[in-house]
Design a protein around this motif. Structure first.
Motif, PDB file in Angstrom:
ATOM      1  N   ARG A 125       9.323   5.454   3.292  1.00  0.00           N
ATOM      2  CA  ARG A 125       8.071   4.740   4.386  1.00  0.00           C
ATOM      3  C   ARG A 125       7.310   5.924   4.674  1.00  0.00           C
ATOM      4  N   ALA A 154       3.323  10.098  -4.765  1.00  0.00           N
ATOM      5  CA  ALA A 154       3.166   8.676  -5.100  1.00  0.00           C
ATOM      6  C   ALA A 154       4.036   8.543  -6.291  1.00  0.00           C
ATOM      7  N   SER A 199       7.650   8.649  -5.377  1.00  0.00           N
ATOM      8  CA  SER A 199       8.003   7.571  -4.604  1.00  0.00           C
ATOM      9  C   SER A 199       8.246   6.312  -5.403  1.00  0.00           C
ATOM     10  N   ARG A 200       7.463   6.076  -6.463  1.00  0.00           N
ATOM     11  CA  ARG A 200       7.334   4.887  -7.300  1.00  0.00           C
ATOM     12  C   ARG A 200       8.664   5.018  -8.312  1.00  0.00           C
ATOM     13  N   THR A 218       0.958  -1.083  -0.114  1.00  0.00           N
ATOM     14  CA  THR A 218      -0.022   0.226   0.047  1.00  0.00           C
ATOM     15  C   THR A 218       0.989   1.198  -0.021  1.00  0.00           C
ATOM     16  N   ASP A 219       0.541   2.041  -0.854  1.00  0.00           N
ATOM     17  CA  ASP A 219       1.162   3.494  -0.890  1.00  0.00           C
ATOM     18  C   ASP A 219       0.202   4.570  -0.927  1.00  0.00           C
ATOM     19  N   ARG A 237      11.540   4.200  -5.692  1.00  0.00           N
ATOM     20  CA  ARG A 237      11.657   2.705  -5.637  1.00  0.00           C
ATOM     21  C   ARG A 237      12.337   1.950  -6.782  1.00  0.00           C
ATOM     22  N   GLN A 294       4.931   5.144   1.574  1.00  0.00           N
ATOM     23  CA  GLN A 294       4.824   3.530   1.094  1.00  0.00           C
ATOM     24  C   GLN A 294       5.010   2.872   2.519  1.00  0.00           C
ATOM     25  N   ARG A 349       6.651  -0.113   3.350  1.00  0.00           N
ATOM     26  CA  ARG A 349       7.404  -1.026   3.034  1.00  0.00           C
ATOM     27  C   ARG A 349       7.883  -1.854   4.241  1.00  0.00           C
TER      28      ARG A 349
END
Length: 395
Positions: free
Chosen positions: A65, A170, A173-174, A2-3, A177, A68, A70
């Motif tokens: 975090r 979002a 952050s993706r 989940t994010d 990642r 997300q 994680r």
């Protein structure tokens, strides 16, 4: 996983009442700070190697975090740094840090300023317009109905800004990642290989220790025993006089040497530890300690042999240091299991000032040994005491 973006898509109506908008704002705000701070780290990395960049990457993974959920990092920072020394430069990680320092922090600065200042000005319009006419994004707002209309629109704009900032956080952050975790599998394999090689070294050391103990026990010790017996028989045949006194002196020296050898063998490979476990072995060490020692070992069953051996030598070294340096009147040894972790502490009421660092301390090798097992050894010893040595090791 989940994010913030998933939470927004699944529950758009309830989204504003959750913590995700605030976490997204915090992520974007810290991106601004990180983007300004990343350049010195990149310069130092170019001069000294990739360690500062790896540290920056670890910070960025921690920041994820905020937006997300994680799982915990399977690889600690210390292991990650060691593994990086054996791997080529992670150019995707460097690329993300360059992107962070050039584009991302500027985008987030503009987005935060617009999303915070504009709704705040519209919300405050009824109070700001009481003195004079104000202008909000090209709209001349005067006191009265216009100001309250602007305030209502400010509420809607604030909600829209929360959604937009969350989408921005979002997306970033993706991207982070995808770039930062691109070599997670290779890194995990390298770390596992490092740990396996270090454990193999510990096992090889223990094998060599047992070989030395066996050679001393079966070879040198037996010869000394035979020598004392020969000297004892010779004493029966030698008359009183200087010759007998010399034999008595030789007998005493041989027995002292035999006692020292047995003590050395016990230190190299303690038989009581192998046969009866850690609790019995620690009690034996405590009984020999010149400083009164209390022992509280609460264990159900045996520990893995490498952990038992490490714990035994930690206690042995600690009690030796207490007797030599601490001027303590008492010492306590406590050991227990805490979940999947074995914990051992040695505490004394001495003068303090002890340390586990430096090549000159007997604890330095034990720290390396525990590190290979995934454990730690910490010494807390302020001047004036008390001193606590704490060992923790997964079992």
């Amino acid at each position: 996983m989940t994010d913030a973006g998933t939470a927004l898509r699944r529950h758009p109506a309830r989204f504003l009442g959750s913590s995700w908008p605030w976490r997204s704002i915090a992520y974007l705000a810290t991106t601004v700070v990180a983007g300004l701070a990343v350049w010195p780290l990149l310069v130092v990395s170019a001069l000294l190697g990739g360690v500062p960049a790896t540290l920056a990457g670890a910070v960025e993974r921690s920041r994820l975090r905020l937006v997300q959920q994680r799982p915990p990092e399977p690889i600690g920072l210390r292991a990650r740094l060691r593994a990086r020394q054996r791997m080529p430069v992670d150019w995707l990680e460097i690329a993300y840090l360059l992107l962070l320092g050039t584009v991302l922090w500027l985008v987030d600065t503009v987005a935060l300023l617009f999303a915070i200042i504009t709704p705040a000005a519209m919300l405050a319009a009824p109070w700001l317009a009481t003195r004079e006419q104000i202008q909000v994004i090209g709209w001349q707002v005067s006191s009265g109905g216009e100001a309250w209309l602007a305030s209502g629109l400010g509420v809607l704009l604030a909600a829209a800004a929360a959604y937009l900032l969350t989408l921005l956080a979002a997306g970033q952050s993706r991207l982070a990642r995808a770039l930062l975790d691109s070599r997670a599998g290779d890194l995990a394999a390298t770390v596992a290989d490092l740990r396996r090689s270090r454990v193999d070294l510990v096992d090889a050391f223990e094998t060599e220790r047992r070989r030395i103990e066996r050679d001393l026990h079966d070879g040198v010790q037996q010869r000394l025993v035979a020598l004392t017996m020969t000297l004892g028989r010779a004493e029966l045949d030698v008359p009183e006089g200087p010759g007998l006194e010399a034999l008595h002196d030789a007998q005493r020296q041989a027995e002292a040497a035999l006692a020292d050898l047995r003590s050395t063998i016990r230190g190299i490979h303690p038989r009581v530890l192998v046969d009866h476990g850690l609790a019995a072995a620690v009690h034996e060490i405590a009984d020999r300690s010149p400083v009164p020692a209390t022992v509280d070992v609460r264990l159900e069953g045996r520990l893995p042999p490498p952990v038992e051996q490490a714990a035994y030598f930690v206690v042995s070294e600690a009690l030796t240091n207490v007797a030599r340096h601490s001027r303590a009147r008492r010492v306590g040894v406590h050991a227990w299991r805490q979940g999947q972790t074995f914990v051992l502490t040695v505490e004394d009421d001495g003068v303090g000032g002890a340390t586990a660092h430096g090549p000159g301390t007997g604890l330095a090798g034990l720290r390396v040994r525990l590190d290979a097992l995934g454990g730690t050894l910490r010494v807390t010893s302020p001047p004036g005491g008390p001193t606590e040595m704490r060992m923790e090791c997964p079992v």
